[in-house]
Design a protein around this motif. Structure first.
Motif, short mmCIF file in Angstrom:
data_model
loop_
_atom_site.label_atom_id
_atom_site.label_comp_id
_atom_site.label_asym_id
_atom_site.label_seq_id
_atom_site.Cartn_x
_atom_site.Cartn_y
_atom_site.Cartn_z
N SER A 1 -1.39 4.03 6.63
CA SER A 1 -1.20 2.89 8.17
C SER A 1 -1.72 1.36 7.33
CB SER A 1 -1.90 2.91 9.16
OG SER A 1 -0.72 1.45 10.09
N PHE A 2 -2.98 1.63 6.92
CA PHE A 2 -3.56 0.01 6.75
C PHE A 2 -3.40 -0.36 4.74
CE2 PHE A 2 -7.45 -0.54 3.38
CZ PHE A 2 -7.45 -2.45 3.91
N ILE A 3 -2.88 0.34 4.85
CA ILE A 3 -1.74 0.02 2.79
C ILE A 3 -0.76 -0.10 3.18
CG2 ILE A 3 -1.11 1.32 0.39
CD1 ILE A 3 -3.88 3.29 0.28
N GLY A 4 0.24 0.76 4.17
CA GLY A 4 1.63 0.03 4.14
C GLY A 4 1.80 -0.94 5.09
N TRP B 1 -2.35 -4.73 0.29
CA TRP B 1 -1.93 -4.87 -1.24
C TRP B 1 -2.98 -6.06 -2.48
CZ3 TRP B 1 3.09 -6.31 0.82
CH2 TRP B 1 3.67 -5.22 2.00
N ILE B 2 -3.41 -7.31 -1.44
CA ILE B 2 -4.20 -8.14 -2.53
C ILE B 2 -5.29 -7.52 -3.26
CG2 ILE B 2 -5.45 -10.34 -2.59
CD1 ILE B 2 -2.68 -11.05 -0.70
N HIS B 3 -6.20 -6.57 -2.11
CA HIS B 3 -7.05 -5.88 -3.02
C HIS B 3 -7.12 -5.66 -3.13
CE1 HIS B 3 -9.92 -8.82 -0.41
NE2 HIS B 3 -9.30 -7.80 1.30
N LEU B 4 -5.79 -4.56 -2.98
CA LEU B 4 -5.76 -3.64 -3.97
C LEU B 4 -5.10 -4.01 -5.76
CD1 LEU B 4 -3.48 -0.76 -1.89
CD2 LEU B 4 -6.46 -0.40 -3.16
N THR B 5 -4.53 -4.87 -5.35
CA THR B 5 -3.72 -5.66 -6.51
C THR B 5 -4.88 -5.84 -8.06
OG1 THR B 5 -2.04 -6.23 -5.91
CG2 THR B 5 -2.54 -7.68 -7.70
N ILE B 6 -6.19 -6.56 -6.67
CA ILE B 6 -7.31 -7.61 -7.89
C ILE B 6 -7.72 -6.27 -8.31
CG2 ILE B 6 -9.51 -8.61 -7.27
CD1 ILE B 6 -7.93 -10.15 -6.14
N THR B 7 -8.59 -5.05 -7.92
CA THR B 7 -8.29 -3.34 -7.69
C THR B 7 -8.44 -3.12 -9.10
OG1 THR B 7 -9.54 -3.01 -5.90
CG2 THR B 7 -9.69 -1.32 -6.27
N THR B 8 -6.90 -2.58 -9.08
CA THR B 8 -6.41 -2.73 -10.06
C THR B 8 -7.00 -3.10 -11.81
OG1 THR B 8 -4.32 -1.64 -9.02
CG2 THR B 8 -3.93 -2.27 -10.87
N ALA B 9 -6.34 -4.97 -11.40
CA ALA B 9 -7.02 -5.65 -12.56
C ALA B 9 -8.68 -5.40 -13.28
CB ALA B 9 -6.90 -7.12 -11.77
N VAL B 10 -9.80 -4.46 -12.20
CA VAL B 10 -10.52 -4.83 -12.84
C VAL B 10 -11.03 -3.54 -13.35
CG1 VAL B 10 -12.86 -4.19 -11.48
CG2 VAL B 10 -11.66 -6.60 -10.19
N ILE B 11 -10.27 -2.60 -12.43
CA ILE B 11 -10.46 -1.24 -12.70
C ILE B 11 -9.94 -1.93 -14.77
CG2 ILE B 11 -9.29 1.50 -13.31
CD1 ILE B 11 -9.66 0.99 -10.20
N ALA C 1 -14.19 -3.12 4.37
CA ALA C 1 -14.13 -4.25 4.92
C ALA C 1 -13.14 -4.52 5.92
CB ALA C 1 -15.44 -5.37 4.44
N GLU C 2 -12.47 -4.95 4.91
CA GLU C 2 -10.60 -4.50 5.33
C GLU C 2 -10.41 -4.33 6.04
OE1 GLU C 2 -8.02 -7.73 6.06
OE2 GLU C 2 -8.71 -8.16 3.98
N ALA C 3 -10.34 -2.68 6.58
CA ALA C 3 -10.08 -1.79 6.96
C ALA C 3 -10.19 -1.93 8.76
CB ALA C 3 -10.11 0.01 6.64
N PHE C 4 -11.66 -2.52 8.27
CA PHE C 4 -11.90 -2.53 10.02
C PHE C 4 -11.97 -3.67 10.57
CE2 PHE C 4 -16.41 -0.37 8.16
CZ PHE C 4 -16.07 1.07 9.43
#
Length: 123
Positions: A22-25, A31-41, A67-70
């Motif tokens: 639900s959080f990701i969808g 989505w922004i955090h996950l995009t940055i996460t992908t770039a960092v990885i 933190a974003e989920a909370f």
């Protein structure tokens, strides 16, 4: 006290995965955090960072996403309990968003500390 049950523990994981979905969808900020996460990885693999640096990166990613989920959970709960405009409800949401910003700034700082020396060596 309730008796321990493997079935209930497995069910609790199902609820947790549902919450992550639900959080990701539904959350654009996720989505922004996950995009940055992908770039960092990807950068971490390309620059061959150390195990200790990976630990700092993984913990930083987990901190920001948590933190974003909370923040999302708090915002949804506030919207449910206080659908009309309310100063205190708005303040609660702002404080939760501020907590995400603090975590994101800390994670960015960790990223700079780790990646800048590698990038300087490349230049």
């Amino acid at each position: 006290m309730e008796k321990f049950s493997i079935r209930k523990r497995i069910k609790s994981f199902t609820y947790a995965w549902k919450g992550i979905g639900s959080f990701i969808g539904k959350e654009h900020n996720a989505w922004i955090h996950l995009t940055i996460t992908t770039a960092v990885i990807v950068s971490g693999f390309l620059l061959n960072i150390t195990s200790a640096e990976w630990i700092a990166i993984v913990l930083s990613i987990a901190l920001v996403l948590s933190a974003e989920a909370f923040n999302t959970a708090i915002e949804r709960l506030v919207d449910l309990t206080s659908p009309e405009e309310n100063y205190i409800a708005g303040d609660v949401k702002d404080i939760a968003a501020g907590a995400v910003l603090i975590c994101a700034l800390a994670a960015a700082t960790v990223g700079l500390i780790i990646f800048v020396p590698y990038l300087i060596r490349l230049l």
